[in-house]
Design an enzyme around this catalytic site. Structure first.
Site, mmCIF file in Angstrom:
data_model
loop_
_atom_site.group_PDB
_atom_site.id
_atom_site.type_symbol
_atom_site.label_atom_id
_atom_site.label_comp_id
_atom_site.label_asym_id
_atom_site.label_seq_id
_atom_site.Cartn_x
_atom_site.Cartn_y
_atom_site.Cartn_z
ATOM 1 C CG HIS A 1 -19.825 21.829 -35.150
ATOM 2 N ND1 HIS A 1 -19.202 21.578 -36.347
ATOM 3 C CD2 HIS A 1 -21.145 21.722 -35.400
ATOM 4 C CE1 HIS A 1 -20.109 21.346 -37.276
ATOM 5 N NE2 HIS A 1 -21.292 21.419 -36.730
HETATM 6 C C1 T46 Z 1 -23.133 20.259 -39.328
HETATM 7 C C2 T46 Z 1 -22.470 19.215 -40.159
HETATM 8 C C3 T46 Z 1 -23.343 18.025 -40.407
HETATM 9 C C4 T46 Z 1 -21.012 27.910 -45.290
HETATM 10 O O1 T46 Z 1 -20.488 28.891 -45.862
HETATM 11 N N1 T46 Z 1 -22.367 27.819 -45.228
HETATM 12 C C5 T46 Z 1 -22.990 26.768 -44.628
HETATM 13 O O2 T46 Z 1 -24.230 26.737 -44.604
HETATM 14 C C6 T46 Z 1 -22.181 25.737 -44.051
HETATM 15 C C7 T46 Z 1 -22.838 24.564 -43.370
HETATM 16 C C8 T46 Z 1 -20.827 25.849 -44.128
HETATM 17 N N2 T46 Z 1 -20.256 26.921 -44.755
HETATM 18 C C9 T46 Z 1 -18.778 26.965 -44.873
HETATM 19 C C10 T46 Z 1 -18.023 27.126 -43.567
HETATM 20 C C11 T46 Z 1 -16.724 26.403 -43.865
HETATM 21 O O3 T46 Z 1 -15.845 27.291 -44.509
HETATM 22 O O4 T46 Z 1 -18.353 25.719 -45.424
HETATM 23 C C12 T46 Z 1 -17.118 25.316 -44.874
HETATM 24 C C13 T46 Z 1 -17.204 23.929 -44.242
HETATM 25 O O5 T46 Z 1 -18.121 23.980 -43.112
HETATM 26 P P1 T46 Z 1 -17.880 23.154 -41.760
HETATM 27 O O6 T46 Z 1 -16.441 23.105 -41.453
HETATM 28 O O7 T46 Z 1 -18.787 23.711 -40.717
HETATM 29 O O8 T46 Z 1 -18.379 21.690 -42.219
HETATM 30 P P2 T46 Z 1 -18.674 20.405 -41.317
HETATM 31 O O9 T46 Z 1 -18.902 19.282 -42.260
HETATM 32 O O10 T46 Z 1 -17.685 20.210 -40.245
HETATM 33 O O11 T46 Z 1 -20.092 20.741 -40.576
HETATM 34 C C14 T46 Z 1 -21.248 20.924 -41.378
HETATM 35 C C15 T46 Z 1 -22.122 22.025 -40.784
HETATM 36 O O12 T46 Z 1 -21.352 23.219 -40.648
HETATM 37 C C16 T46 Z 1 -22.682 21.659 -39.453
HETATM 38 O O13 T46 Z 1 -23.732 22.559 -39.125
HETATM 39 O O14 T46 Z 1 -23.929 19.940 -38.460
HETATM 40 O O15 T46 Z 1 -21.994 19.716 -41.422
#
Ligand code: T46
Length: 135
Positions: free
Chosen positions: A50
């Site tokens: 993303h």
């Molecule tokens: C990025 C990369 C490096 C939250 O509730 N609060 C938060 O601050 C974050 C970051 C995530 N979440 C929840 C949303 C999802 O249910 O945690 C779960 C996993 O998040 P996500 O699928 O977005 O994780 P990544 O590793 O794909 O991405 C994350 C960050 O979202 C993103 O900003 O740059 O790590």
């Protein structure tokens, strides 16, 4: 538009080991409004996929290593993070894919905004369109 920039943090080492301290607008070039960390990522997983419309972040592999593919819609680069005294600065409108997590990888992420699902662009074609339109 620049791709990720590596920033080196000062190590405050002595004969007991090493300490790194990060202060907003001193060691990282933004206000720190949120901190999250990622660990226990399973083999073969690719995280991210993303871009963010407005968010700036600094990503630090405080343990282990991983690889980041960065894409600003015009050029791509890859960065390996494997040092706890270095951070990767990710500006807004940078597509990122994070892979090759070592088993011991712990990523600490400092962010300049609170969590906002509306800030994410999760479709690569939508991201390219937004770049082309300067949004
Ligand atoms: C990025 C990369 C490096 C939250 O509730 N609060 C938060 O601050 C974050 C970051 C995530 N979440 C929840 C949303 C999802 O249910 O945690 C779960 C996993 O998040 P996500 O699928 O977005 O994780 P990544 O590793 O794909 O991405 C994350 C960050 O979202 C993103 O900003 O740059 O790590």
């Amino acid at each position: 538009m620049t791709l990720g920039r590596i920033i080196s943090f000062e190590e405050r080492g002595d004969d007991r080991g090493t300490l790194v301290a990060l202060e907003e607008n001193v060691d990282v070039p933004f206000d720190i409004r949120r901190v999250y960390y990622i660990y226990g990522t399973k083999a073969g997983v690719v995280r991210g996929k993303h871009a963010h419309r407005n968010l700036q972040q600094a990503v630090i592999a405080v343990s282990g290593s991983c690889r980041l593919l960065l894409d600003n819609g015009r050029e791509r680069t890859e960065v390996v993070l494997d040092r706890p005294n270095q951070g990767l600065l990710l500006r807004s409108m940078t597509w990122r894919e994070i892979s090759d997590f070592s088993e011991d990888c712990v990523l600490v992420v400092l962010a300049d905004r609170l969590y906002d699902p509306a800030d994410y662009i999760r479709d690569y074609h939508e991201f390219q369109k937004a770049v082309a339109e300067g949004r």
